[in-house]
Design a protein around this motif. Structure first.
Motif, PDB file in Angstrom:
ATOM      1  N   LEU A 191       0.823  -1.207   0.000  1.00 45.61           N
ATOM      2  CA  LEU A 191       0.000   0.000   0.000  1.00 45.61           C
ATOM      3  C   LEU A 191       0.859   1.259   0.000  1.00 45.61           C
ATOM      4  CD1 LEU A 191      -2.877  -0.960   2.433  1.00 45.61           C
ATOM      5  CD2 LEU A 191      -3.042  -0.584  -0.032  1.00 45.61           C
ATOM      6  N   HIS A 192       1.981   1.214   0.678  1.00 46.38           N
ATOM      7  CA  HIS A 192       2.867   2.371   0.727  1.00 46.38           C
ATOM      8  C   HIS A 192       3.553   2.578  -0.619  1.00 46.38           C
ATOM      9  CE1 HIS A 192       2.547   3.077   5.141  1.00 46.38           C
ATOM     10  NE2 HIS A 192       2.005   1.876   5.005  1.00 46.38           N
ATOM     11  N   VAL A 193       3.921   1.494  -1.280  1.00 44.97           N
ATOM     12  CA  VAL A 193       4.465   1.593  -2.630  1.00 44.97           C
ATOM     13  C   VAL A 193       3.415   2.231  -3.543  1.00 44.97           C
ATOM     14  CG1 VAL A 193       5.222   0.274  -4.652  1.00 44.97           C
ATOM     15  CG2 VAL A 193       6.078  -0.322  -2.378  1.00 44.97           C
ATOM     16  N   ALA A 194       2.181   1.770  -3.445  1.00 42.28           N
ATOM     17  CA  ALA A 194       1.103   2.320  -4.280  1.00 42.28           C
ATOM     18  C   ALA A 194       0.927   3.812  -4.034  1.00 42.28           C
ATOM     19  CB  ALA A 194      -0.208   1.576  -4.002  1.00 42.28           C
ATOM     20  N   GLY A 195       0.899   4.224  -2.782  1.00 40.85           N
ATOM     21  CA  GLY A 195       0.725   5.637  -2.468  1.00 40.85           C
ATOM     22  C   GLY A 195       1.861   6.500  -2.984  1.00 40.85           C
ATOM     23  N   LEU A 196       3.084   6.011  -2.831  1.00 38.67           N
ATOM     24  CA  LEU A 196       4.244   6.769  -3.309  1.00 38.67           C
ATOM     25  C   LEU A 196       4.233   6.903  -4.831  1.00 38.67           C
ATOM     26  CD1 LEU A 196       6.878   5.184  -0.932  1.00 38.67           C
ATOM     27  CD2 LEU A 196       6.207   7.611  -0.964  1.00 38.67           C
ATOM     28  N   LEU A 197       3.956   5.800  -5.517  1.00 38.38           N
ATOM     29  CA  LEU A 197       3.912   5.861  -6.977  1.00 38.38           C
ATOM     30  C   LEU A 197       2.742   6.707  -7.471  1.00 38.38           C
ATOM     31  CD1 LEU A 197       4.959   2.215  -7.904  1.00 38.38           C
ATOM     32  CD2 LEU A 197       6.366   4.298  -7.881  1.00 38.38           C
ATOM     33  N   TRP A 198       1.628   6.646  -6.771  1.00 41.00           N
ATOM     34  CA  TRP A 198       0.463   7.453  -7.104  1.00 41.00           C
ATOM     35  C   TRP A 198       0.815   8.936  -6.991  1.00 41.00           C
ATOM     36  CZ3 TRP A 198      -4.778   5.565  -4.744  1.00 41.00           C
ATOM     37  CH2 TRP A 198      -5.849   6.125  -5.440  1.00 41.00           C
ATOM     38  N   ALA A 199       1.457   9.319  -5.893  1.00 37.38           N
ATOM     39  CA  ALA A 199       1.839  10.719  -5.695  1.00 37.38           C
ATOM     40  C   ALA A 199       2.850  11.163  -6.748  1.00 37.38           C
ATOM     41  CB  ALA A 199       2.409  10.905  -4.291  1.00 37.38           C
ATOM     42  N   TRP A 200       3.839  10.310  -7.033  1.00 30.69           N
ATOM     43  CA  TRP A 200       4.830  10.645  -8.052  1.00 30.69           C
ATOM     44  C   TRP A 200       4.151  10.828  -9.408  1.00 30.69           C
ATOM     45  CZ3 TRP A 200       6.352   7.042 -11.973  1.00 30.69           C
ATOM     46  CH2 TRP A 200       7.336   7.553 -12.838  1.00 30.69           C
ATOM     47  N   ARG A 201       3.276   9.908  -9.761  1.00 27.57           N
ATOM     48  CA  ARG A 201       2.603   9.963 -11.066  1.00 27.57           C
ATOM     49  C   ARG A 201       1.733  11.210 -11.201  1.00 27.57           C
ATOM     50  NH1 ARG A 201       2.337  10.267 -15.763  1.00 27.57           N
ATOM     51  NH2 ARG A 201       1.080   8.945 -17.095  1.00 27.57           N
ATOM     52  N   GLN A 202       1.186  11.692 -10.100  1.00 27.36           N
ATOM     53  CA  GLN A 202       0.353  12.894 -10.125  1.00 27.36           C
ATOM     54  C   GLN A 202       1.180  14.171 -10.012  1.00 27.36           C
ATOM     55  OE1 GLN A 202      -3.289  12.957  -7.889  1.00 27.36           O
ATOM     56  NE2 GLN A 202      -3.618  10.772  -8.156  1.00 27.36           N
ATOM     57  N   GLY A 203       2.509  14.053 -10.019  1.00 30.17           N
ATOM     58  CA  GLY A 203       3.372  15.220 -10.037  1.00 30.17           C
ATOM     59  C   GLY A 203       3.592  15.880  -8.687  1.00 30.17           C
ATOM     60  N   VAL A 204       3.321  15.151  -7.617  1.00 25.50           N
ATOM     61  CA  VAL A 204       3.503  15.711  -6.277  1.00 25.50           C
ATOM     62  C   VAL A 204       4.981  15.977  -6.005  1.00 25.50           C
ATOM     63  CG1 VAL A 204       3.261  15.214  -3.808  1.00 25.50           C
ATOM     64  CG2 VAL A 204       1.384  14.687  -5.390  1.00 25.50           C
ATOM     65  N   PHE A 205       5.855  15.127  -6.524  1.00 20.95           N
ATOM     66  CA  PHE A 205       7.296  15.313  -6.381  1.00 20.95           C
ATOM     67  C   PHE A 205       7.987  14.745  -7.601  1.00 20.95           C
ATOM     68  CE2 PHE A 205       6.153  11.380  -4.226  1.00 20.95           C
ATOM     69  CZ  PHE A 205       7.020  10.469  -4.806  1.00 20.95           C
TER      70      PHE A 205
END
Length: 145
Positions: A118-132
Protein backbone atom coordinates in the motif's frame (compact mmCIF):
# COMPACT_ATOMS: atom_id res chain seq x y z
CA UNK A 1 2.89 11.13 1.60
CA UNK A 2 4.45 13.81 3.77
CA UNK A 3 6.82 16.47 2.44
CA UNK A 4 8.56 18.81 4.86
CA UNK A 5 9.07 22.55 4.45
CA UNK A 6 12.49 21.88 2.90
CA UNK A 7 11.16 19.27 0.45
CA UNK A 8 12.27 16.11 2.29
CA UNK A 9 9.97 13.11 2.42
CA UNK A 10 9.09 12.01 5.94
CA UNK A 11 9.16 8.25 6.40
CA UNK A 12 9.08 5.94 9.42
CA UNK A 13 10.82 2.67 10.14
CA UNK A 14 9.15 0.01 12.22
CA UNK A 15 9.59 -3.69 12.80
CA UNK A 16 6.99 -5.87 11.07
CA UNK A 17 6.61 -9.25 12.70
CA UNK A 18 5.10 -11.09 9.72
CA UNK A 19 8.15 -10.41 7.52
CA UNK A 20 10.62 -10.37 10.43
CA UNK A 21 12.30 -7.14 9.46
CA UNK A 22 12.21 -3.38 9.75
CA UNK A 23 9.92 -1.79 7.17
CA UNK A 24 10.29 1.69 5.70
CA UNK A 25 6.83 3.22 5.40
CA UNK A 26 4.90 6.45 5.27
CA UNK A 27 3.18 7.60 8.46
CA UNK A 28 -0.20 5.86 8.49
CA UNK A 29 -2.78 4.30 10.74
CA UNK A 30 -6.32 3.21 11.39
CA UNK A 31 -9.39 5.37 10.87
CA UNK A 32 -11.49 5.28 14.04
CA UNK A 33 -15.21 4.47 13.74
CA UNK A 34 -17.04 7.52 12.38
CA UNK A 35 -13.80 9.45 11.84
CA UNK A 36 -13.24 11.37 8.61
CA UNK A 37 -10.25 9.93 6.69
CA UNK A 38 -8.52 13.33 6.44
CA UNK A 39 -8.92 13.91 10.18
CA UNK A 40 -7.42 10.45 10.76
CA UNK A 41 -4.49 11.21 8.43
CA UNK A 42 -3.70 14.44 10.27
CA UNK A 43 -4.00 12.72 13.67
CA UNK A 44 -1.77 9.81 12.66
CA UNK A 45 0.90 12.11 11.21
CA UNK A 46 1.04 14.11 14.44
CA UNK A 47 0.98 11.05 16.73
CA UNK A 48 3.57 9.03 14.83
CA UNK A 49 5.98 11.82 13.94
CA UNK A 50 5.20 15.04 15.82
CA UNK A 51 4.80 16.79 12.45
CA UNK A 52 1.79 18.67 11.13
CA UNK A 53 0.93 20.40 7.88
CA UNK A 54 -1.68 22.89 6.76
CA UNK A 55 -1.55 21.98 3.05
CA UNK A 56 -3.30 18.64 2.38
CA UNK A 57 -4.33 17.05 -0.92
CA UNK A 58 -6.45 13.93 -1.44
CA UNK A 59 -4.80 11.44 -3.81
CA UNK A 60 -7.47 8.73 -3.84
CA UNK A 61 -8.50 5.50 -2.21
CA UNK A 62 -8.15 1.84 -3.00
CA UNK A 63 -9.34 -1.48 -1.62
CA UNK A 64 -6.60 -3.06 0.48
CA UNK A 65 -7.42 -6.68 -0.29
CA UNK A 66 -10.83 -6.90 -2.01
CA UNK A 67 -10.79 -10.69 -2.16
CA UNK A 68 -10.77 -10.97 1.65
CA UNK A 69 -11.41 -7.55 3.22
CA UNK A 70 -13.97 -4.78 2.91
CA UNK A 71 -11.80 -1.85 4.02
CA UNK A 72 -10.18 0.90 1.96
CA UNK A 73 -6.92 2.82 2.19
CA UNK A 74 -7.13 6.59 1.75
CA UNK A 75 -4.09 8.44 0.43
CA UNK A 76 -3.23 12.06 1.14
CA UNK A 77 -0.31 14.37 0.55
CA UNK A 78 0.77 16.67 3.38
CA UNK A 79 2.97 19.53 2.15
CA UNK A 80 5.20 21.93 4.08
CA UNK A 81 5.10 19.77 7.19
CA UNK A 82 6.94 21.00 10.27
CA UNK A 83 7.81 19.43 13.60
CA UNK A 84 5.57 20.81 16.34
CA UNK A 85 5.64 18.11 19.02
CA UNK A 86 7.22 14.87 20.13
CA UNK A 87 5.84 11.51 19.01
CA UNK A 88 2.90 10.15 21.03
CA UNK A 89 3.06 6.46 20.19
CA UNK A 90 0.90 3.60 21.39
CA UNK A 91 2.61 1.10 23.70
CA UNK A 92 3.02 -1.36 20.83
CA UNK A 93 4.55 1.19 18.43
CA UNK A 94 8.27 1.79 18.02
CA UNK A 95 8.85 4.12 15.08
CA UNK A 96 12.03 5.81 13.93
CA UNK A 97 11.56 8.95 11.85
CA UNK A 98 13.62 9.24 8.67
CA UNK A 99 13.92 12.09 6.17
CA UNK A 100 14.88 11.40 2.54
CA UNK A 101 14.80 13.20 -0.76
CA UNK A 102 11.81 12.03 -2.82
CA UNK A 103 14.23 10.71 -5.44
CA UNK A 104 15.93 8.51 -2.87
CA UNK A 105 12.56 7.09 -1.81
CA UNK A 106 11.64 6.28 -5.43
CA UNK A 107 14.97 4.49 -5.84
CA UNK A 108 14.28 2.50 -2.65
CA UNK A 109 10.88 1.51 -4.08
CA UNK A 110 12.56 0.37 -7.30
CA UNK A 111 15.13 -1.67 -5.37
CA UNK A 112 12.38 -3.34 -3.31
CA UNK A 113 13.43 -1.67 -0.07
CA UNK A 114 9.92 -0.34 0.59
CA UNK A 115 8.07 -3.58 1.37
CA UNK A 116 4.52 -2.52 2.19
CA UNK A 117 2.46 -2.72 -0.99
CA UNK A 118 0.00 0.00 0.00
CA UNK A 119 2.87 2.37 0.73
CA UNK A 120 4.47 1.59 -2.63
CA UNK A 121 1.10 2.32 -4.28
CA UNK A 122 0.73 5.64 -2.47
CA UNK A 123 4.24 6.77 -3.31
CA UNK A 124 3.91 5.86 -6.98
CA UNK A 125 0.46 7.45 -7.10
CA UNK A 126 1.84 10.72 -5.70
CA UNK A 127 4.83 10.65 -8.05
CA UNK A 128 2.60 9.96 -11.07
CA UNK A 129 0.35 12.89 -10.12
CA UNK A 130 3.37 15.22 -10.04
CA UNK A 131 3.50 15.71 -6.28
CA UNK A 132 7.30 15.31 -6.38
CA UNK A 133 10.04 14.66 -8.90
CA UNK A 134 12.77 12.05 -8.68
CA UNK A 135 15.58 14.57 -9.30
CA UNK A 136 17.59 16.07 -6.45
CA UNK A 137 18.70 12.98 -4.56
CA UNK A 138 20.98 14.06 -1.79
CA UNK A 139 19.85 12.81 1.59
CA UNK A 140 21.57 10.00 3.41
CA UNK A 141 18.46 9.10 5.39
CA UNK A 142 19.63 10.72 8.58
CA UNK A 143 17.31 10.56 11.57
CA UNK A 144 15.07 13.55 12.08
CA UNK A 145 16.05 15.81 14.92
Amino acid sequence: VCLTEDGKMLMVEQYRYAVDRVSLEMPAGVIDDGEDPLVAAKRELLEETGYEADDWMFLGRCAQDPSRQTNFAYFYVARNARKVAEQTLDESEQLTIRLYSPGDVLEMVTRGEVLHGLHVAGLLWAWRQGVFRPAGRSSSGDSAK
